[in-house]
Write a protein that holds these residues in place. Structure first.
Motif, PDB file in Angstrom:
ATOM      1  N   THR A  52       0.857  -1.285  -0.137  1.00  0.00           N
ATOM      2  CA  THR A  52       0.045   0.000  -0.103  1.00  0.00           C
ATOM      3  C   THR A  52       1.001   1.178  -0.013  1.00  0.00           C
ATOM      4  O   THR A  52       2.119   1.191   0.307  1.00  0.00           O
ATOM      5  N   SER A  53       0.179   2.384  -0.185  1.00  0.00           N
ATOM      6  CA  SER A  53       1.118   3.913   0.016  1.00  0.00           C
ATOM      7  C   SER A  53       1.695   3.798   1.223  1.00  0.00           C
ATOM      8  O   SER A  53       2.859   4.652   1.163  1.00  0.00           O
ATOM      9  N   GLY A  54       1.102   3.415   2.041  1.00  0.00           N
ATOM     10  CA  GLY A  54       1.495   3.362   3.848  1.00  0.00           C
ATOM     11  C   GLY A  54       2.759   2.339   4.013  1.00  0.00           C
ATOM     12  O   GLY A  54       3.288   2.475   5.225  1.00  0.00           O
ATOM     13  N   GLY A  55       2.956   1.322   3.068  1.00  0.00           N
ATOM     14  CA  GLY A  55       3.963   0.419   3.238  1.00  0.00           C
ATOM     15  C   GLY A  55       3.441  -0.814   3.941  1.00  0.00           C
ATOM     16  O   GLY A  55       4.317  -1.744   3.818  1.00  0.00           O
ATOM     17  N   ASN A  56       2.079  -1.096   3.853  1.00  0.00           N
ATOM     18  CA  ASN A  56       1.572  -2.494   4.189  1.00  0.00           C
ATOM     19  C   ASN A  56       1.755  -3.649   3.152  1.00  0.00           C
ATOM     20  O   ASN A  56       1.530  -2.927   1.892  1.00  0.00           O
ATOM     21  N   THR A  57       2.388  -4.694   3.627  1.00  0.00           N
ATOM     22  CA  THR A  57       2.579  -5.481   2.367  1.00  0.00           C
ATOM     23  C   THR A  57       1.767  -6.938   2.531  1.00  0.00           C
ATOM     24  O   THR A  57       1.215  -7.142   3.834  1.00  0.00           O
ATOM     25  N   ASN A  58       1.646  -7.471   1.522  1.00  0.00           N
ATOM     26  CA  ASN A  58       1.166  -8.984   1.737  1.00  0.00           C
ATOM     27  C   ASN A  58       1.805  -9.937   0.494  1.00  0.00           C
ATOM     28  O   ASN A  58       2.141  -9.374  -0.481  1.00  0.00           O
ATOM     29  N   TYR A  59       1.908 -10.968   0.818  1.00  0.00           N
ATOM     30  CA  TYR A  59       2.472 -11.962  -0.036  1.00  0.00           C
ATOM     31  C   TYR A  59       1.936 -13.193  -0.344  1.00  0.00           C
ATOM     32  O   TYR A  59       1.030 -13.767   0.433  1.00  0.00           O
ATOM     33  N   GLU A  60       1.977 -13.679  -1.595  1.00  0.00           N
ATOM     34  CA  GLU A  60       1.430 -15.251  -1.818  1.00  0.00           C
ATOM     35  C   GLU A  60       2.326 -16.198  -1.012  1.00  0.00           C
ATOM     36  O   GLU A  60       3.423 -15.935  -0.734  1.00  0.00           O
ATOM     37  N   ASP A  61       1.709 -17.294  -0.764  1.00  0.00           N
ATOM     38  CA  ASP A  61       2.343 -18.173   0.200  1.00  0.00           C
ATOM     39  C   ASP A  61       3.651 -18.586  -0.079  1.00  0.00           C
ATOM     40  O   ASP A  61       4.423 -18.775   0.728  1.00  0.00           O
ATOM     41  N   SER A  62       3.819 -18.952  -1.228  1.00  0.00           N
ATOM     42  CA  SER A  62       5.124 -19.662  -1.834  1.00  0.00           C
ATOM     43  C   SER A  62       6.155 -18.674  -1.767  1.00  0.00           C
ATOM     44  O   SER A  62       7.405 -19.259  -1.820  1.00  0.00           O
ATOM     45  N   VAL A  63       5.901 -17.330  -1.638  1.00  0.00           N
ATOM     46  CA  VAL A  63       7.222 -16.541  -1.646  1.00  0.00           C
ATOM     47  C   VAL A  63       7.567 -15.955  -0.331  1.00  0.00           C
ATOM     48  O   VAL A  63       8.733 -15.275  -0.344  1.00  0.00           O
ATOM     49  N   LYS A  64       6.790 -16.142   0.541  1.00  0.00           N
ATOM     50  CA  LYS A  64       6.773 -15.458   1.852  1.00  0.00           C
ATOM     51  C   LYS A  64       8.357 -16.120   2.448  1.00  0.00           C
ATOM     52  O   LYS A  64       8.613 -17.344   2.277  1.00  0.00           O
ATOM     53  N   GLY A  65       8.983 -15.064   2.944  1.00  0.00           N
ATOM     54  CA  GLY A  65      10.218 -15.304   3.583  1.00  0.00           C
ATOM     55  C   GLY A  65      11.314 -15.458   2.280  1.00  0.00           C
ATOM     56  O   GLY A  65      12.542 -15.401   2.718  1.00  0.00           O
ATOM     57  N   ARG A  66      11.069 -15.351   1.234  1.00  0.00           N
ATOM     58  CA  ARG A  66      12.322 -15.433   0.080  1.00  0.00           C
ATOM     59  C   ARG A  66      12.113 -14.015  -0.734  1.00  0.00           C
ATOM     60  O   ARG A  66      12.993 -13.445  -1.144  1.00  0.00           O
ATOM     61  N   PHE A  67      10.973 -13.218  -0.821  1.00  0.00           N
ATOM     62  CA  PHE A  67      10.587 -12.359  -1.803  1.00  0.00           C
ATOM     63  C   PHE A  67      10.343 -10.964  -0.620  1.00  0.00           C
ATOM     64  O   PHE A  67       9.439 -11.297   0.239  1.00  0.00           O
ATOM     65  N   THR A  68      10.938  -9.691  -1.250  1.00  0.00           N
ATOM     66  CA  THR A  68      10.514  -8.821  -0.521  1.00  0.00           C
ATOM     67  C   THR A  68      10.056  -7.313  -1.213  1.00  0.00           C
ATOM     68  O   THR A  68      10.623  -7.217  -2.201  1.00  0.00           O
ATOM     69  N   ILE A  69       8.819  -6.881  -1.210  1.00  0.00           N
ATOM     70  CA  ILE A  69       8.429  -5.908  -1.871  1.00  0.00           C
ATOM     71  C   ILE A  69       8.771  -4.660  -1.092  1.00  0.00           C
ATOM     72  O   ILE A  69       8.494  -4.549   0.080  1.00  0.00           O
ATOM     73  N   SER A  70       8.909  -3.561  -2.018  1.00  0.00           N
ATOM     74  CA  SER A  70       9.261  -2.222  -1.376  1.00  0.00           C
ATOM     75  C   SER A  70       9.048  -1.172  -2.105  1.00  0.00           C
ATOM     76  O   SER A  70       8.736  -1.513  -3.642  1.00  0.00           O
TER      77      SER A  70
END
Length: 121
Positions: A52-70
């Motif tokens: 989100t514009s405020g920096g809240n993130t969510n991930y698809e389960d298979s990429v959690k812990g491996r991918f980072t969105i910023s």
């Protein structure tokens, strides 16, 4: 007119890393949610990660812990850091953003052109 321009895809060995970037250009008043999707051959386009514009993130389960969105709001840019890549991560990755081009205007949905990520030895 708004354009999303992606970069950073390529060929990487399993276990390697890549960083995707997506910059928004044009008449931009405000950018709301930004996200990365991917589409493998013969499959539907699926959400990988969103921010989100405020920096809240969510991930698809298979990429959690491996991918980072910023994102860098000053540069109208979103990033996807991908670590510990697997062959199953191979796909065309698309940037998506909700952008308002004028004050008080509804945000519209924009897509990048896609960038190929191939994970193979």
């Amino acid at each position: 007119q708004v354009q999303l321009v992606e970069s950073g895809g390529g060929l990487v060995q399993p276990g390697g890393s890549l960083r995707l970037s997506c910059a928004a250009f044009g008449r931009i008043f405000s950018i709301y949610d930004m996200a990365w999707y991917r589409q493998a051959p013969g499959k539907q386009r699926d959400l990988v990660a969103a921010i989100t514009s405020g920096g809240n993130t969510n991930y698809e389960d298979s990429v959690k812990g491996r991918f980072t969105i910023s994102r860098d709001n000053a540069k109208n840019t979103v990033y996807l850091q991908m670590n510990s890549l697997k062959p199953d991560d191979s796909a065309v990755y698309y940037c998506n953003a909700q952008i308002a081009t004028l004050p008080h205007a509804y945000a519209m949905n924009y897509w990048g052109q896609g960038t190929q990520v191939t994970v193979s030895s």
